[in-house]
Design a protein around this motif. Sequence first.
Motif, PDB file in Angstrom:
ATOM      1  N   GLY A   1      -5.466  -4.577   3.600  1.00 37.98           N
ATOM      2  CA  GLY A   1      -5.087  -3.198   2.385  1.00 37.98           C
ATOM      3  C   GLY A   1      -4.074  -4.537   1.300  1.00 37.98           C
ATOM      4  N   LYS A   2      -5.063  -5.772   1.112  1.00 36.26           N
ATOM      5  CA  LYS A   2      -4.374  -6.298   0.331  1.00 36.26           C
ATOM      6  C   LYS A   2      -4.817  -5.907  -1.320  1.00 36.26           C
ATOM      7  CE  LYS A   2      -4.650 -11.212  -1.193  1.00 36.26           C
ATOM      8  NZ  LYS A   2      -4.641 -12.394  -0.714  1.00 36.26           N
ATOM      9  N   ARG A   3      -4.657  -5.506  -2.495  1.00 38.03           N
ATOM     10  CA  ARG A   3      -4.858  -5.327  -3.416  1.00 38.03           C
ATOM     11  C   ARG A   3      -5.906  -6.569  -3.865  1.00 38.03           C
ATOM     12  NH1 ARG A   3      -0.823  -1.810  -6.368  1.00 38.03           N
ATOM     13  NH2 ARG A   3      -2.881  -1.221  -7.875  1.00 38.03           N
ATOM     14  N   ALA A   4      -6.752  -5.673  -5.017  1.00 36.99           N
ATOM     15  CA  ALA A   4      -7.948  -6.797  -5.838  1.00 36.99           C
ATOM     16  C   ALA A   4      -7.216  -7.648  -6.479  1.00 36.99           C
ATOM     17  CB  ALA A   4      -8.358  -6.024  -7.074  1.00 36.99           C
ATOM     18  N   GLY A   5      -6.033  -7.323  -7.105  1.00 30.39           N
ATOM     19  CA  GLY A   5      -4.984  -8.099  -7.885  1.00 30.39           C
ATOM     20  C   GLY A   5      -3.016  -7.266  -7.758  1.00 30.39           C
ATOM     21  N   HIS A   6      -2.266  -8.243  -8.209  1.00 32.54           N
ATOM     22  CA  HIS A   6      -0.858  -7.851  -8.704  1.00 32.54           C
ATOM     23  C   HIS A   6      -0.550  -6.996 -10.277  1.00 32.54           C
ATOM     24  CE1 HIS A   6      -0.988 -10.740 -11.285  1.00 32.54           C
ATOM     25  NE2 HIS A   6      -0.390 -12.138 -11.105  1.00 32.54           N
ATOM     26  N   ASP A   7      -1.818  -6.540 -10.637  1.00 34.72           N
ATOM     27  CA  ASP A   7      -1.814  -5.690 -11.116  1.00 34.72           C
ATOM     28  C   ASP A   7      -0.139  -6.225 -12.374  1.00 34.72           C
ATOM     29  OD1 ASP A   7      -3.693  -4.564 -10.950  1.00 34.72           O
ATOM     30  OD2 ASP A   7      -2.936  -3.153  -9.511  1.00 34.72           O
ATOM     31  N   ILE A   8       0.804  -6.977 -12.870  1.00 41.12           N
ATOM     32  CA  ILE A   8       1.533  -7.132 -14.137  1.00 41.12           C
ATOM     33  C   ILE A   8       1.315  -6.463 -15.176  1.00 41.12           C
ATOM     34  CG2 ILE A   8       2.266  -9.146 -15.044  1.00 41.12           C
ATOM     35  CD1 ILE A   8       2.438 -10.468 -12.565  1.00 41.12           C
ATOM     36  N   ASP A   9       0.316  -6.194 -15.426  1.00 42.12           N
ATOM     37  CA  ASP A   9       0.223  -6.356 -16.557  1.00 42.12           C
ATOM     38  C   ASP A   9      -0.265  -4.254 -16.683  1.00 42.12           C
ATOM     39  OD1 ASP A   9      -0.402  -8.165 -18.882  1.00 42.12           O
ATOM     40  OD2 ASP A   9      -2.285  -8.691 -18.155  1.00 42.12           O
ATOM     41  N   ASP A  10      -0.225  -3.715 -15.265  1.00 41.69           N
ATOM     42  CA  ASP A  10       0.243  -2.437 -15.458  1.00 41.69           C
ATOM     43  C   ASP A  10       1.043  -2.110 -15.563  1.00 41.69           C
ATOM     44  OD1 ASP A  10      -0.255   0.401 -14.462  1.00 41.69           O
ATOM     45  OD2 ASP A  10      -2.609  -0.031 -12.838  1.00 41.69           O
TER      46      ASP A  10
ATOM     47  N   PHE B   1       4.039 -10.135  -4.469  1.00 43.26           N
ATOM     48  CA  PHE B   1       4.093  -8.372  -5.396  1.00 43.26           C
ATOM     49  C   PHE B   1       3.854  -7.538  -4.464  1.00 43.26           C
ATOM     50  CE2 PHE B   1       2.820 -11.826  -8.446  1.00 43.26           C
ATOM     51  CZ  PHE B   1       4.732 -11.691  -9.407  1.00 43.26           C
ATOM     52  N   ALA B   2       3.449  -7.509  -3.072  1.00 42.64           N
ATOM     53  CA  ALA B   2       2.834  -6.649  -2.083  1.00 42.64           C
ATOM     54  C   ALA B   2       4.602  -5.613  -2.041  1.00 42.64           C
ATOM     55  CB  ALA B   2       2.780  -7.020  -1.280  1.00 42.64           C
ATOM     56  N   GLN B   3       4.524  -4.143  -1.872  1.00 38.32           N
ATOM     57  CA  GLN B   3       5.451  -2.953  -1.696  1.00 38.32           C
ATOM     58  C   GLN B   3       4.594  -3.118  -0.022  1.00 38.32           C
ATOM     59  OE1 GLN B   3       7.256  -1.976  -3.918  1.00 38.32           O
ATOM     60  NE2 GLN B   3       6.648  -3.523  -5.795  1.00 38.32           N
ATOM     61  N   THR B   4       4.096  -3.304   0.419  1.00 33.48           N
ATOM     62  CA  THR B   4       4.726  -3.160   2.011  1.00 33.48           C
ATOM     63  C   THR B   4       4.290  -4.403   2.481  1.00 33.48           C
ATOM     64  OG1 THR B   4       2.128  -2.517   2.341  1.00 33.48           O
ATOM     65  CG2 THR B   4       3.125  -1.146   1.430  1.00 33.48           C
ATOM     66  N   GLU B   5       4.563  -4.529   3.796  1.00 37.00           N
ATOM     67  CA  GLU B   5       4.707  -5.453   4.446  1.00 37.00           C
ATOM     68  C   GLU B   5       3.881  -4.532   6.505  1.00 37.00           C
ATOM     69  OE1 GLU B   5       8.540  -6.668   4.622  1.00 37.00           O
ATOM     70  OE2 GLU B   5       8.574  -7.681   2.326  1.00 37.00           O
TER      71      GLU B   5
ATOM     72  N   ASP C   1      12.284 -13.153   8.563  1.00 38.49           N
ATOM     73  CA  ASP C   1      12.775 -12.297   8.980  1.00 38.49           C
ATOM     74  C   ASP C   1      11.718 -11.696   9.659  1.00 38.49           C
ATOM     75  OD1 ASP C   1      11.919 -10.858   6.834  1.00 38.49           O
ATOM     76  OD2 ASP C   1      13.562  -9.251   6.779  1.00 38.49           O
ATOM     77  N   GLY C   2      10.194 -11.588   9.930  1.00 40.03           N
ATOM     78  CA  GLY C   2       8.933 -11.638  10.331  1.00 40.03           C
ATOM     79  C   GLY C   2       8.069 -10.594   9.987  1.00 40.03           C
ATOM     80  N   GLN C   3       8.266 -10.857   8.573  1.00 45.50           N
ATOM     81  CA  GLN C   3       7.399  -9.448   7.531  1.00 45.50           C
ATOM     82  C   GLN C   3       5.790  -9.917   7.056  1.00 45.50           C
ATOM     83  OE1 GLN C   3       8.117  -6.545   8.565  1.00 45.50           O
ATOM     84  NE2 GLN C   3       9.744  -7.897   9.161  1.00 45.50           N
ATOM     85  N   LEU C   4       5.165  -9.613   7.789  1.00 43.48           N
ATOM     86  CA  LEU C   4       3.616 -10.111   6.714  1.00 43.48           C
ATOM     87  C   LEU C   4       2.991  -9.297   5.182  1.00 43.48           C
ATOM     88  CD1 LEU C   4       1.561 -12.328   7.484  1.00 43.48           C
ATOM     89  CD2 LEU C   4       0.130 -10.590   8.761  1.00 43.48           C
ATOM     90  N   ARG C   5       2.922 -10.383   4.498  1.00 40.00           N
ATOM     91  CA  ARG C   5       2.741 -10.261   3.411  1.00 40.00           C
ATOM     92  C   ARG C   5       1.226 -10.458   2.467  1.00 40.00           C
ATOM     93  NH1 ARG C   5       7.828  -7.860  -0.043  1.00 40.00           N
ATOM     94  NH2 ARG C   5       6.029  -8.590  -1.589  1.00 40.00           N
ATOM     95  N   ALA C   6       0.437  -9.149   2.314  1.00 40.97           N
ATOM     96  CA  ALA C   6      -0.725  -9.781   1.637  1.00 40.97           C
ATOM     97  C   ALA C   6      -0.389 -11.079   0.297  1.00 40.97           C
ATOM     98  CB  ALA C   6      -1.266  -8.759   1.645  1.00 40.97           C
TER      99      ALA C   6
ATOM    100  N   PRO D   1       8.455  -6.147  -7.350  1.00 42.94           N
ATOM    101  CA  PRO D   1       9.221  -6.707  -5.845  1.00 42.94           C
ATOM    102  C   PRO D   1      10.847  -5.712  -5.102  1.00 42.94           C
ATOM    103  CG  PRO D   1       7.140  -7.994  -5.613  1.00 42.94           C
ATOM    104  CD  PRO D   1       7.774  -7.129  -7.383  1.00 42.94           C
ATOM    105  N   VAL D   2      11.039  -5.451  -4.368  1.00 46.57           N
ATOM    106  CA  VAL D   2      12.224  -5.026  -3.995  1.00 46.57           C
ATOM    107  C   VAL D   2      12.375  -6.341  -3.068  1.00 46.57           C
ATOM    108  CG1 VAL D   2      14.430  -4.087  -2.517  1.00 46.57           C
ATOM    109  CG2 VAL D   2      12.125  -2.324  -3.288  1.00 46.57           C
ATOM    110  N   ARG D   3      11.877  -6.871  -2.736  1.00 48.20           N
ATOM    111  CA  ARG D   3      12.920  -8.828  -2.493  1.00 48.20           C
ATOM    112  C   ARG D   3      12.741  -9.260  -3.569  1.00 48.20           C
ATOM    113  NH1 ARG D   3      12.294  -9.715   3.415  1.00 48.20           N
ATOM    114  NH2 ARG D   3      11.585  -8.294   4.739  1.00 48.20           N
ATOM    115  N   PRO D   4      13.724 -10.339  -3.663  1.00 49.83           N
ATOM    116  CA  PRO D   4      13.258 -11.876  -4.971  1.00 49.83           C
ATOM    117  C   PRO D   4      12.721 -12.769  -3.816  1.00 49.83           C
ATOM    118  CG  PRO D   4      15.511 -11.420  -3.348  1.00 49.83           C
ATOM    119  CD  PRO D   4      14.907 -10.030  -2.998  1.00 49.83           C
TER     120      PRO D   4
END
Length: 340
Positions: free
Chosen positions: A316-325, A286-290, A278-283, A331-334
């Motif tokens: 705005g891309k973060r250094a990592g996904h931080d799963i261990d944080d 696991f991004a929380q923003t689009e 649906d045309g949303q760009l994700r960096a 993410p809300v989207r599957p």
Amino acid sequence: MSTPDASPVPAGLVDRFGRVHRDLRISLTDRCSLRCTYCMPAEGVPWLARSTMLSTDELVRVAGVAVGLGVTEIRLTGGEPLLRADVVDVVRRMAALEGPGGSPEVSITTNALRLPALAAPLRDAGLARVNISIDTLDRERFANLTRRDRLDDTLAGIAAAKAAGFTPIKLNAVAMRGVNDDEVVDLVRYAVDGGYEMRFIEQMPLDAGHTWERTTMVTQAEVLASLRTAFTLTEVPGRGSAPAELWYVDGGPATVGVIASVTAPFCGACDRVRLTADGQLRACLFAQTETDLRSLVREGADDDALADAFRACLAGKRAGHDIDDPLFLQPVRPMSAIGG
């Protein structure tokens, strides 16, 4: 006395950590013909409204801007991308794009169910590679995992890809504790015998039900330990930005890979950016923003504005996904709505 000029700003898609982005993942649809337990519930998930989905012209236009910014690989994903009725035309038009590095390599990740009919047309249209998902070789287990009795169709799709001349053909399996972790050796033997490349993926927190637990995830170390009971593994040097770490099987040339996004993340070399159906760009996966490219396209933005949106997204891309944080949020989207 003159001072030296400041270093030029790198062209293309470069984030604040200096990572150059050359790989665009495009989801063609959020629909899927399977209901894999680690992806969505049995009843499925609410589909995106068709009016929100990018048309083929819109997809190609956005991809063209990305290629102009230095993208050299386009991976078509879903959902199940082969469910898109005009997928062959999408591939043909994507493969014809031109950028500073020439035309992009176009590949696809699929469950293979439609490959018996589409492998040859896709190859003729310019598709370079296929990645095929197959988590088990056991028919009953396949039916339980995917909630569809379609193992024979998947195997037929793999054979069709081989007959069409695709190489390499990569097979992807999500390793799950107590579900299919006893099959890793059998899957590698199947791949080696067929001339395919097996890849195991650590299960990630991307399911629609948000039920992921680390304890059910089979780690890279566990996969390798199982494989070493049957094979001699030798690490392949020169991984680069590839998500999979590779090992030669019994001296090669066959290889096996593990994508250890959780226990051995490769964020520091990530060169991927994602466009949802649906045309949303994700960096980041696991991004929380689009970044809303669909609205820009439909409101008449020119290519320069789209290029600026790509750059702003990556800024705005973060250094990592931080799963261990401890503060990590899934993410809300599957995965089916983001694109693999």
